[in-house]
Design a protein around this motif. Structure first.
Motif, PDB file in Angstrom:
ATOM      1  N   SER A  87       0.842  -1.195   0.000  1.00 44.27           N
ATOM      2  CA  SER A  87       0.000   0.000   0.000  1.00 44.27           C
ATOM      3  C   SER A  87       0.877   1.246   0.000  1.00 44.27           C
ATOM      4  CB  SER A  87      -0.896   0.017   1.246  1.00 44.27           C
ATOM      5  OG  SER A  87      -1.739  -1.111   1.297  1.00 44.27           O
ATOM      6  N   LEU A  88       0.416   2.282  -0.686  1.00 39.70           N
ATOM      7  CA  LEU A  88       1.063   3.586  -0.684  1.00 39.70           C
ATOM      8  C   LEU A  88       0.029   4.596  -0.214  1.00 39.70           C
ATOM      9  CD1 LEU A  88       3.492   5.418  -1.395  1.00 39.70           C
ATOM     10  CD2 LEU A  88       2.581   5.564  -3.725  1.00 39.70           C
ATOM     11  N   VAL A  89       0.286   5.206   0.953  1.00 40.00           N
ATOM     12  CA  VAL A  89      -0.680   6.108   1.580  1.00 40.00           C
ATOM     13  C   VAL A  89      -0.326   7.554   1.244  1.00 40.00           C
ATOM     14  CG1 VAL A  89      -1.704   6.864   3.755  1.00 40.00           C
ATOM     15  CG2 VAL A  89      -1.079   4.449   3.438  1.00 40.00           C
ATOM     16  N   PHE A  90      -1.333   8.334   0.846  1.00 40.10           N
ATOM     17  CA  PHE A  90      -1.146   9.729   0.449  1.00 40.10           C
ATOM     18  C   PHE A  90      -1.774  10.678   1.464  1.00 40.10           C
ATOM     19  CE2 PHE A  90      -0.806   7.440  -3.488  1.00 40.10           C
ATOM     20  CZ  PHE A  90       0.019   8.190  -4.325  1.00 40.10           C
ATOM     21  N   ASN A  91      -1.092  11.808   1.691  1.00 33.85           N
ATOM     22  CA  ASN A  91      -1.736  12.983   2.274  1.00 33.85           C
ATOM     23  C   ASN A  91      -1.428  14.148   1.349  1.00 33.85           C
ATOM     24  OD1 ASN A  91      -1.626  15.641   3.920  1.00 33.85           O
ATOM     25  ND2 ASN A  91      -2.841  14.270   5.204  1.00 33.85           N
ATOM     26  N   PHE A  92      -2.483  14.806   0.833  1.00 30.84           N
ATOM     27  CA  PHE A  92      -2.320  15.798  -0.222  1.00 30.84           C
ATOM     28  C   PHE A  92      -2.154  17.225   0.304  1.00 30.84           C
ATOM     29  CE2 PHE A  92      -4.603  12.235  -2.169  1.00 30.84           C
ATOM     30  CZ  PHE A  92      -3.784  11.980  -3.253  1.00 30.84           C
ATOM     31  N   GLY A  93      -2.161  17.414   1.610  1.00 32.18           N
ATOM     32  CA  GLY A  93      -1.874  18.738   2.124  1.00 32.18           C
ATOM     33  C   GLY A  93      -2.997  19.358   2.916  1.00 32.18           C
ATOM     34  N   GLY A  94      -2.862  20.638   3.153  1.00 31.22           N
ATOM     35  CA  GLY A  94      -3.793  21.389   3.990  1.00 31.22           C
ATOM     36  C   GLY A  94      -3.004  22.352   4.877  1.00 31.22           C
ATOM     37  N   GLY A 196       3.632  12.284   0.821  1.00 32.38           N
ATOM     38  CA  GLY A 196       3.038  13.478   1.412  1.00 32.38           C
ATOM     39  C   GLY A 196       3.349  14.714   0.598  1.00 32.38           C
ATOM     40  N   MET A 197       2.352  15.561   0.428  1.00 36.12           N
ATOM     41  CA  MET A 197       2.523  16.799  -0.318  1.00 36.12           C
ATOM     42  C   MET A 197       2.163  17.983   0.580  1.00 36.12           C
ATOM     43  SD  MET A 197       0.799  15.689  -3.947  1.00 36.12           S
ATOM     44  CE  MET A 197       1.439  14.294  -4.879  1.00 36.12           C
ATOM     45  N   SER A 198       2.956  19.042   0.507  1.00 33.33           N
ATOM     46  CA  SER A 198       2.694  20.260   1.250  1.00 33.33           C
ATOM     47  C   SER A 198       2.581  19.944   2.748  1.00 33.33           C
ATOM     48  CB  SER A 198       1.430  20.936   0.702  1.00 33.33           C
ATOM     49  OG  SER A 198       1.318  22.262   1.158  1.00 33.33           O
ATOM     50  N   TYR A 199       1.449  20.248   3.395  1.00 32.93           N
ATOM     51  CA  TYR A 199       1.316  19.869   4.808  1.00 32.93           C
ATOM     52  C   TYR A 199       1.588  18.386   5.026  1.00 32.93           C
ATOM     53  CZ  TYR A 199      -0.934  18.189   9.022  1.00 32.93           C
ATOM     54  OH  TYR A 199      -1.191  17.524  10.195  1.00 32.93           O
ATOM     55  N   GLY A 200       1.301  17.559   4.024  1.00 35.49           N
ATOM     56  CA  GLY A 200       1.579  16.135   4.143  1.00 35.49           C
ATOM     57  C   GLY A 200       3.039  15.831   4.381  1.00 35.49           C
ATOM     58  N   THR A 201       3.946  16.763   4.014  1.00 35.04           N
ATOM     59  CA  THR A 201       5.363  16.562   4.306  1.00 35.04           C
ATOM     60  C   THR A 201       5.631  16.701   5.797  1.00 35.04           C
ATOM     61  OG1 THR A 201       6.058  18.885   4.001  1.00 35.04           O
ATOM     62  CG2 THR A 201       5.962  17.484   2.029  1.00 35.04           C
ATOM     63  N   HIS A 202       4.910  17.600   6.439  1.00 36.32           N
ATOM     64  CA  HIS A 202       5.059  17.752   7.888  1.00 36.32           C
ATOM     65  C   HIS A 202       4.527  16.519   8.618  1.00 36.32           C
ATOM     66  CE1 HIS A 202       3.981  20.148  11.773  1.00 36.32           C
ATOM     67  NE2 HIS A 202       5.021  19.372  11.946  1.00 36.32           N
ATOM     68  N   VAL A 215       9.119   3.327   8.998  1.00 32.25           N
ATOM     69  CA  VAL A 215       9.223   4.068   7.740  1.00 32.25           C
ATOM     70  C   VAL A 215       9.636   3.123   6.618  1.00 32.25           C
ATOM     71  CG1 VAL A 215      10.521   5.852   6.502  1.00 32.25           C
ATOM     72  CG2 VAL A 215       9.713   6.284   8.835  1.00 32.25           C
ATOM     73  N   GLY A 216       8.805   3.066   5.579  1.00 32.89           N
ATOM     74  CA  GLY A 216       9.146   2.310   4.382  1.00 32.89           C
ATOM     75  C   GLY A 216       9.733   3.254   3.353  1.00 32.89           C
ATOM     76  N   ARG A 217       9.107   3.345   2.199  1.00 31.93           N
ATOM     77  CA  ARG A 217       9.542   4.277   1.165  1.00 31.93           C
ATOM     78  C   ARG A 217       8.717   5.555   1.311  1.00 31.93           C
ATOM     79  NH1 ARG A 217       9.959  -0.353  -3.649  1.00 31.93           N
ATOM     80  NH2 ARG A 217      11.580  -1.559  -2.554  1.00 31.93           N
ATOM     81  N   PHE A 218       9.383   6.633   1.638  1.00 31.98           N
ATOM     82  CA  PHE A 218       8.737   7.911   1.926  1.00 31.98           C
ATOM     83  C   PHE A 218       9.162   8.950   0.903  1.00 31.98           C
ATOM     84  CE2 PHE A 218       6.980   8.837   6.392  1.00 31.98           C
ATOM     85  CZ  PHE A 218       6.434   7.577   6.521  1.00 31.98           C
ATOM     86  N   VAL A 219       8.174   9.700   0.367  1.00 31.87           N
ATOM     87  CA  VAL A 219       8.433  10.857  -0.489  1.00 31.87           C
ATOM     88  C   VAL A 219       7.679  12.048   0.095  1.00 31.87           C
ATOM     89  CG1 VAL A 219       8.110  11.892  -2.767  1.00 31.87           C
ATOM     90  CG2 VAL A 219       8.814   9.497  -2.577  1.00 31.87           C
ATOM     91  N   LEU A 220       8.390  13.157   0.290  1.00 32.16           N
ATOM     92  CA  LEU A 220       7.807  14.379   0.835  1.00 32.16           C
ATOM     93  C   LEU A 220       8.016  15.490  -0.196  1.00 32.16           C
ATOM     94  CD1 LEU A 220       9.174  14.117   4.507  1.00 32.16           C
ATOM     95  CD2 LEU A 220       7.081  13.114   3.531  1.00 32.16           C
ATOM     96  N   ASP A 221       6.953  15.897  -0.875  1.00 33.85           N
ATOM     97  CA  ASP A 221       7.013  16.833  -1.994  1.00 33.85           C
ATOM     98  C   ASP A 221       6.380  18.163  -1.600  1.00 33.85           C
ATOM     99  OD1 ASP A 221       7.091  18.055  -4.480  1.00 33.85           O
ATOM    100  OD2 ASP A 221       5.511  16.823  -5.358  1.00 33.85           O
ATOM    101  N   SER A 408      15.580   5.941  10.714  1.00 31.57           N
ATOM    102  CA  SER A 408      14.585   5.559   9.712  1.00 31.57           C
ATOM    103  C   SER A 408      15.268   5.193   8.409  1.00 31.57           C
ATOM    104  CB  SER A 408      13.595   6.703   9.466  1.00 31.57           C
ATOM    105  OG  SER A 408      14.148   7.672   8.597  1.00 31.57           O
ATOM    106  N   ALA A 409      14.493   4.565   7.519  1.00 33.59           N
ATOM    107  CA  ALA A 409      14.955   4.375   6.145  1.00 33.59           C
ATOM    108  C   ALA A 409      15.099   5.743   5.481  1.00 33.59           C
ATOM    109  CB  ALA A 409      13.947   3.514   5.384  1.00 33.59           C
ATOM    110  N   PRO A 410      15.864   5.852   4.386  1.00 34.88           N
ATOM    111  CA  PRO A 410      16.014   7.151   3.702  1.00 34.88           C
ATOM    112  C   PRO A 410      14.666   7.723   3.264  1.00 34.88           C
ATOM    113  CG  PRO A 410      17.598   5.559   2.865  1.00 34.88           C
ATOM    114  CD  PRO A 410      16.640   4.788   3.733  1.00 34.88           C
ATOM    115  N   ILE A 411      14.562   9.046   3.319  1.00 32.16           N
ATOM    116  CA  ILE A 411      13.340   9.757   2.966  1.00 32.16           C
ATOM    117  C   ILE A 411      13.656  10.751   1.861  1.00 32.16           C
ATOM    118  CG2 ILE A 411      11.589  11.386   3.797  1.00 32.16           C
ATOM    119  CD1 ILE A 411      11.976  10.100   6.605  1.00 32.16           C
ATOM    120  N   VAL A 412      12.934  10.670   0.752  1.00 34.14           N
ATOM    121  CA  VAL A 412      13.158  11.577  -0.383  1.00 34.14           C
ATOM    122  C   VAL A 412      12.346  12.852  -0.164  1.00 34.14           C
ATOM    123  CG1 VAL A 412      12.844  11.910  -2.862  1.00 34.14           C
ATOM    124  CG2 VAL A 412      13.674   9.709  -1.985  1.00 34.14           C
ATOM    125  N   VAL A 413      13.029  13.990  -0.169  1.00 35.52           N
ATOM    126  CA  VAL A 413      12.406  15.303  -0.003  1.00 35.52           C
ATOM    127  C   VAL A 413      12.544  16.059  -1.318  1.00 35.52           C
ATOM    128  CG1 VAL A 413      12.426  17.473   1.284  1.00 35.52           C
ATOM    129  CG2 VAL A 413      13.012  15.321   2.446  1.00 35.52           C
TER     130      VAL A 413
END
Length: 480
Positions: A87-94, A196-202, A215-221, A408-413
């Motif tokens: 599963s890949l879980v998204f948070n789109f911001g706020g 996670g995007m925007s607030y989702g990065t926080h 932490v698995g594979r994390f992307v914070l955009d 944690s595992a590496p996190i892509v920012v």
């Protein structure tokens, strides 16, 4: 220049309540079924699609009382179309943005990831279908209010307290982080794969701080720096919008602009429009394009380069008496539906931000910041969070400002140099705070890089999420 609730929200980013150790993991399941109440981008109901499933997950209202009262989180899932990785879980911001409708609308943009992952998102607590924060029915009154009017800000805060008082202490990033781990467990995943995007990065960064081994594979955009103060946040973000407006004006002039022959003239035209509608709003059917709505429409269009032509056309039309374009963009930004009702965005955002931050700036400090931002970029003078949070009925906490994902595992920012809402400097700062971050730089415009049209960013992110191969150190992607 007037300071409205809507204007202040454009200067708000984030920052949660309840300092405690992470609760023990709890395994539960979600009963998935075809979604029946999705809302589309035109705010109209969407026909049921068997490929899009919805479900509910019960979580504690108060994590200090895990066996006490429960609330339900609304989830959405689009199952993998190929060989499933997980599963890949998204948070789109706020904060305050819902994920259920958003993922259902945007799933095709993530089709490359949807071949291997179940795409999952959720409405965070306090948002839309997940125990929503409500602050009364007359949001138009508040969203056009002058934040210098302390009585209006106080009235809004007190109304929220009366309508949602039991919930208000339990929203925010800390509690949403614990919810995120409950979602991971309910999905049957040993680690969380997250976008996670925007607030989702926080939210993602704080999850990695609290649950580094999960932490698995994390992307914070479109990364946020949660450590900034009230004043720093307002000034840095207004600077970001100033840069975005200058890029818009330069592009407009280069293509033959209806708003002016040079960049200064374009700015002057927009300022003239704001001054005009401040003294005499433009009629749009049974409504009006007020100063607040015109300003919000302009700023909302700066979030994406694709909206620049619409911004040019809408400002030109408003000067000729047609304010429908700017009003439509403002409505979309604030979650206002055609019937005059709203999503919970404009109430959830205050509830989350005020509990995520101990700062309660005085009226004098808010005025000082307002003056500083006015000098920097007159189109967007902003007092930020100050006035409403000063009267908020619930105390704030700085717990979620403390980011350190060591172990944690590496996190892509990912950070964009032309991002107005989350300026590029925040990406580097969040990367450093995480200790495990790997920074990707996007040279282009707009809020968020993955959906900007950049093949380079999409390739680096997809490769990481699908194979685990990290982007090269100091990766730099050209503008799309």
């Amino acid at each position: 220049m007037k300071k409205t609730l809507a204007t202040a929200l454009l200067g708000v980013i984030t920052l949660s309540a309840c300092a405690a150790e992470p609760p023990k993991p709890v395994r539960s399941t979600v009963a998935w079924a075809t979604c029946t109440d999705l809302i589309g981008p035109d705010t109209k109901p969407v026909p049921a699609d068997p490929s899009v499933e919805c479900g509910k997950l019960a979580v504690p209202l108060d994590y200090a009382k895990p066996d006490g009262e429960k609330i339900e989180l609304a989830l959405v899932r689009v199952k993998a179309t190929g060989d499933r990785l997980g599963s890949l879980v998204f948070n789109f911001g706020g904060p305050g943005g819902g994920g259920v409708d958003t993922l259902a609308m945007a799933r095709r943009a993530f089709a490359s990831l949807g071949t291997r992952y179940d795409l999952v998102s959720f409405d965070p607590r306090g948002v839309d279908r997940s125990a929503p924060v409500t602050c009364g029915g007359d949001l138009d009154k508040y969203l056009n209010a002058d934040l210098n009017d302390d009585a209006m800000a106080k009235d809004f805060a007190e109304t929220c307290g009366k309508k949602s008082g039991k919930l208000l202490p339990h929203v925010g990033t800390v509690n949403a982080t614990h919810d995120l781990d409950r979602i991971r467990a309910a999905l049957g995943e040993e680690t969380l794969n997250y976008f996670g995007m925007s607030y989702g990065t926080h939210l993602g960064a704080f999850y990695a701080t609290k649950y580094p081994k999960k932490v698995g594979r994390f992307v914070l955009d479109a990364a946020i720096d949660p450590t900034v103060t009230f004043e720093e946040r307002a000034l840095i973000q207004v600077g970001g919008f100033k840069h975005a407006f200058e890029a818009f004006a330069k592009d407009c002039v280069a293509q033959g602009c209806d708003l002016g022959a040079n960049e200064a003239a374009v700015l002057g035209t927009v300022q003239r429009l704001l001054k005009t509608v401040d003294s005499k709003p433009v009629k749009v059917g049974g409504r009006e394009l007020t100063y607040t709505m015109a300003q919000t429409g302009v700023l909302a269009a700066l979030y994406a380069k694709a909206a620049w032509p619409v911004l040019e056309q809408s400002v030109a039309a408003a000067l000729k008496g047609d304010g429908s374009g700017l009003l439509s963009m403002a409505d979309m930004y604030m979650g206002r539906r055609p019937d005059g009702s709203y999503t919970t965005l404009m109430t959830s955002v205050w509830a989350i931000n005020c509990v995520d931050n101990v700062e309660r700036p005085s009226a004098a400090v808010v005025d000082q910041v307002e003056e500083q931002t006015r000098k920097l970029f007159p189109v967007m003078a902003s007092g930020g969070l100050g006035s409403v949070c000063r009267h908020w009925p619930v105390a704030g906490s700085d717990e979620a400002k403390k980011i350190d994902a060591s172990g944690s595992a590496p996190i892509v920012v990912v950070g964009g140099k032309g991002d107005p809402a989350t300026p590029y400097e925040w990406a580097g700062k969040l990367t450093a705070q995480l200790k495990t971050g790997v920074l990707v730089t996007y040279e282009g415009e707009g809020h968020g890089a993955y959906l900007s049209g950049s093949a380079c960013v999409m390739r680096l992110v997809d490769t990481y999420l699908l194979t685990g191969k990290l982007p090269p150190t100091n990766s730099d992607c050209p503008a799309a």
